[in-house]
Scaffold this motif. Structure first.
Motif, PDB file in Angstrom:
ATOM      1  N   LYS A  18      53.234  68.831  58.184  1.00  0.00           N
ATOM      2  CA  LYS A  18      52.074  69.221  57.374  1.00  0.00           C
ATOM      3  C   LYS A  18      52.375  70.277  56.315  1.00  0.00           C
ATOM      4  N   LEU A  19      53.543  70.163  55.679  1.00  0.00           N
ATOM      5  CA  LEU A  19      53.871  71.054  54.566  1.00  0.00           C
ATOM      6  C   LEU A  19      53.548  70.350  53.259  1.00  0.00           C
ATOM      7  N   THR A  20      53.114  71.110  52.276  1.00  0.00           N
ATOM      8  CA  THR A  20      52.958  70.554  50.933  1.00  0.00           C
ATOM      9  C   THR A  20      54.332  70.550  50.275  1.00  0.00           C
ATOM     10  N   TRP A  21      54.447  69.846  49.168  1.00  0.00           N
ATOM     11  CA  TRP A  21      55.710  69.833  48.426  1.00  0.00           C
ATOM     12  C   TRP A  21      56.080  71.253  47.997  1.00  0.00           C
ATOM     13  N   ARG A  22      55.100  72.008  47.563  1.00  0.00           N
ATOM     14  CA  ARG A  22      55.345  73.378  47.106  1.00  0.00           C
ATOM     15  C   ARG A  22      55.843  74.266  48.257  1.00  0.00           C
ATOM     16  N   GLU A  23      55.223  74.129  49.430  1.00  0.00           N
ATOM     17  CA  GLU A  23      55.679  74.890  50.606  1.00  0.00           C
ATOM     18  C   GLU A  23      57.098  74.482  50.985  1.00  0.00           C
ATOM     19  N   PHE A  24      57.367  73.176  50.939  1.00  0.00           N
ATOM     20  CA  PHE A  24      58.720  72.691  51.233  1.00  0.00           C
ATOM     21  C   PHE A  24      59.739  73.309  50.289  1.00  0.00           C
ATOM     22  N   LYS A  25      59.457  73.330  48.990  1.00  0.00           N
ATOM     23  CA  LYS A  25      60.410  73.875  48.011  1.00  0.00           C
ATOM     24  C   LYS A  25      60.645  75.366  48.248  1.00  0.00           C
ATOM     25  N   ALA A  26      59.617  76.094  48.682  1.00  0.00           N
ATOM     26  CA  ALA A  26      59.780  77.519  48.986  1.00  0.00           C
ATOM     27  C   ALA A  26      60.674  77.707  50.210  1.00  0.00           C
ATOM     28  N   VAL A  27      60.444  76.918  51.253  1.00  0.00           N
ATOM     29  CA  VAL A  27      61.273  76.999  52.461  1.00  0.00           C
ATOM     30  C   VAL A  27      62.702  76.567  52.153  1.00  0.00           C
ATOM     31  N   GLU A  28      62.853  75.558  51.316  1.00  0.00           N
ATOM     32  CA  GLU A  28      64.177  75.057  50.947  1.00  0.00           C
ATOM     33  C   GLU A  28      65.039  76.167  50.344  1.00  0.00           C
ATOM     34  N   GLN A  29      64.459  76.979  49.495  1.00  0.00           N
ATOM     35  CA  GLN A  29      65.213  78.084  48.880  1.00  0.00           C
ATOM     36  C   GLN A  29      65.663  79.095  49.925  1.00  0.00           C
ATOM     37  N   LEU A  30      64.822  79.335  50.922  1.00  0.00           N
ATOM     38  CA  LEU A  30      65.173  80.287  51.977  1.00  0.00           C
ATOM     39  C   LEU A  30      66.269  79.748  52.890  1.00  0.00           C
ATOM     40  N   LEU A  31      66.330  78.425  53.043  1.00  0.00           N
ATOM     41  CA  LEU A  31      67.277  77.811  53.980  1.00  0.00           C
ATOM     42  C   LEU A  31      68.514  77.236  53.314  1.00  0.00           C
ATOM     43  N   ASP A  32      68.741  77.567  52.081  1.00  0.00           N
ATOM     44  CA  ASP A  32      69.902  77.049  51.359  1.00  0.00           C
ATOM     45  C   ASP A  32      71.163  77.764  51.843  1.00  0.00           C
ATOM     46  N   ARG A  33      71.698  77.285  52.990  1.00  0.00           N
ATOM     47  CA  ARG A  33      72.857  77.915  53.622  1.00  0.00           C
ATOM     48  C   ARG A  33      73.840  76.835  54.055  1.00  0.00           C
ATOM     49  N   PRO A  34      75.131  77.163  54.040  1.00  0.00           N
ATOM     50  CA  PRO A  34      76.114  76.194  54.543  1.00  0.00           C
ATOM     51  C   PRO A  34      75.873  75.895  56.025  1.00  0.00           C
ATOM     52  N   GLY A  35      76.179  74.677  56.420  1.00  0.00           N
ATOM     53  CA  GLY A  35      76.049  74.289  57.814  1.00  0.00           C
ATOM     54  C   GLY A  35      74.723  73.686  58.187  1.00  0.00           C
ATOM     55  N   TYR A  36      73.772  73.653  57.241  1.00  0.00           N
ATOM     56  CA  TYR A  36      72.458  73.063  57.506  1.00  0.00           C
ATOM     57  C   TYR A  36      72.122  72.079  56.403  1.00  0.00           C
ATOM     58  N   ARG A  37      71.424  71.036  56.769  1.00  0.00           N
ATOM     59  CA  ARG A  37      70.942  70.077  55.780  1.00  0.00           C
ATOM     60  C   ARG A  37      69.455  69.909  56.003  1.00  0.00           C
ATOM     61  N   ILE A  38      68.699  69.971  54.921  1.00  0.00           N
ATOM     62  CA  ILE A  38      67.253  69.798  55.045  1.00  0.00           C
ATOM     63  C   ILE A  38      66.811  68.558  54.283  1.00  0.00           C
ATOM     64  N   SER A  39      65.809  67.906  54.844  1.00  0.00           N
ATOM     65  CA  SER A  39      65.220  66.717  54.245  1.00  0.00           C
ATOM     66  C   SER A  39      63.710  66.846  54.326  1.00  0.00           C
ATOM     67  N   PHE A  40      63.027  66.016  53.551  1.00  0.00           N
ATOM     68  CA  PHE A  40      61.575  66.079  53.496  1.00  0.00           C
ATOM     69  C   PHE A  40      61.036  64.674  53.305  1.00  0.00           C
ATOM     70  N   LEU A  41      59.986  64.332  54.077  1.00  0.00           N
ATOM     71  CA  LEU A  41      59.317  63.054  53.920  1.00  0.00           C
ATOM     72  C   LEU A  41      57.883  63.198  54.392  1.00  0.00           C
ATOM     73  N   ASP A  42      56.944  62.878  53.521  1.00  0.00           N
ATOM     74  CA  ASP A  42      55.515  62.870  53.875  1.00  0.00           C
ATOM     75  C   ASP A  42      55.044  64.144  54.555  1.00  0.00           C
ATOM     76  N   GLY A  43      55.425  65.291  54.035  1.00  0.00           N
ATOM     77  CA  GLY A  43      54.954  66.550  54.582  1.00  0.00           C
ATOM     78  C   GLY A  43      55.739  67.065  55.765  1.00  0.00           C
ATOM     79  N   THR A  44      56.778  66.346  56.192  1.00  0.00           N
ATOM     80  CA  THR A  44      57.595  66.790  57.314  1.00  0.00           C
ATOM     81  C   THR A  44      58.940  67.299  56.815  1.00  0.00           C
TER      82      THR A  44
END
Length: 197
Positions: A18-44
């Motif tokens: 239940k994240l919006t695209w904008r919330e996802f992009k904000a979290v993405e910037q915080l989690l931009d670290r080696p060793g992790y991969r993030i994906s997003f689909l339909d608010g998840t």
């Protein structure tokens, strides 16, 4: 008997719904670290910890073998690695382990490859379908599954196929046997020698 690469125990990704695209992009910037991969689909939001050496070994072996085949087969290809594929319009962000443009002047890859060492998570095929990726390969537990995008009256869907339509002529049995060999150099040599026959 050919020794095979050992695979670690699978881990489940972390999922946040239940994240919006904008919330996802904000979290993405915080989690931009080696060793992790993030994906997003339909608010998840999906966060996967990369499993390390076994994953990278399979990924690089797969890429080396495929690129050898493409080069020897005369394909005009461009490896695009794990480039970020995203579209706010269809609420998707995904990074494959490997991706390839198989002809000049392509905007998106024709082929993406996933080396799967986790269980659960977002529907990767749905994400790639929305991005209109022609073919998707999944290596998991020593096996390879291939899906090709089809357009029908009711829209787009992936069909599981036994031979690649994007990489015509590749011997998938040999390819898979070489991917799963324990020794990288021996795998490349075996594949190359067979292609040269």
């Amino acid at each position: 008997m050919v020794a095979a690469i050992a695979t670690p125990q699978k881990e489940s990704p972390l999922l946040f719904a239940k994240l919006t695209w904008r919330e996802f992009k904000a979290v993405e910037q915080l989690l931009d670290r080696p060793g992790y991969r993030i994906s997003f689909l339909d608010g998840t939001l999906e966060i996967v910890k990369m499993p390390g050496e076994p994953h990278e070994t399979i990924k690089e072996r797969l890429g080396a073998l495929l690129e050898l085949f493409l080069l020897m087969g005369g394909f005009d290809f461009t490896p695009t690695g794990s480039m970020t594929l995203e579209s706010e319009g269809v609420a998707v962000k995904r990074e494959a382990d490997k991706s390839y443009k198989l002809a000049p002047d392509r905007k998106l890859p024709d082929l993406v490859i996933e080396v799967v060492f986790s269980s659960g998570g977002i529907d990767k095929l749905e994400a790639y379908k929305r991005l209109k990726i022609s073919e998707v390969w999944f290596w998991e537990d020593g096996l390879l599954e291939i899906y090709h995008l089809r357009r029908e009256d009711d829209g787009l869907h992936y069909e599981k196929i036994s031979k690649s339509e994007a990489v015509k002529g590749i011997d998938l049995d040999l390819f898979l046997r070489c991917i799963n060999m324990a020794n990288h150099v021996e795998a490349i040599k075996t594949f190359q020698q067979t292609l040269q026959k």
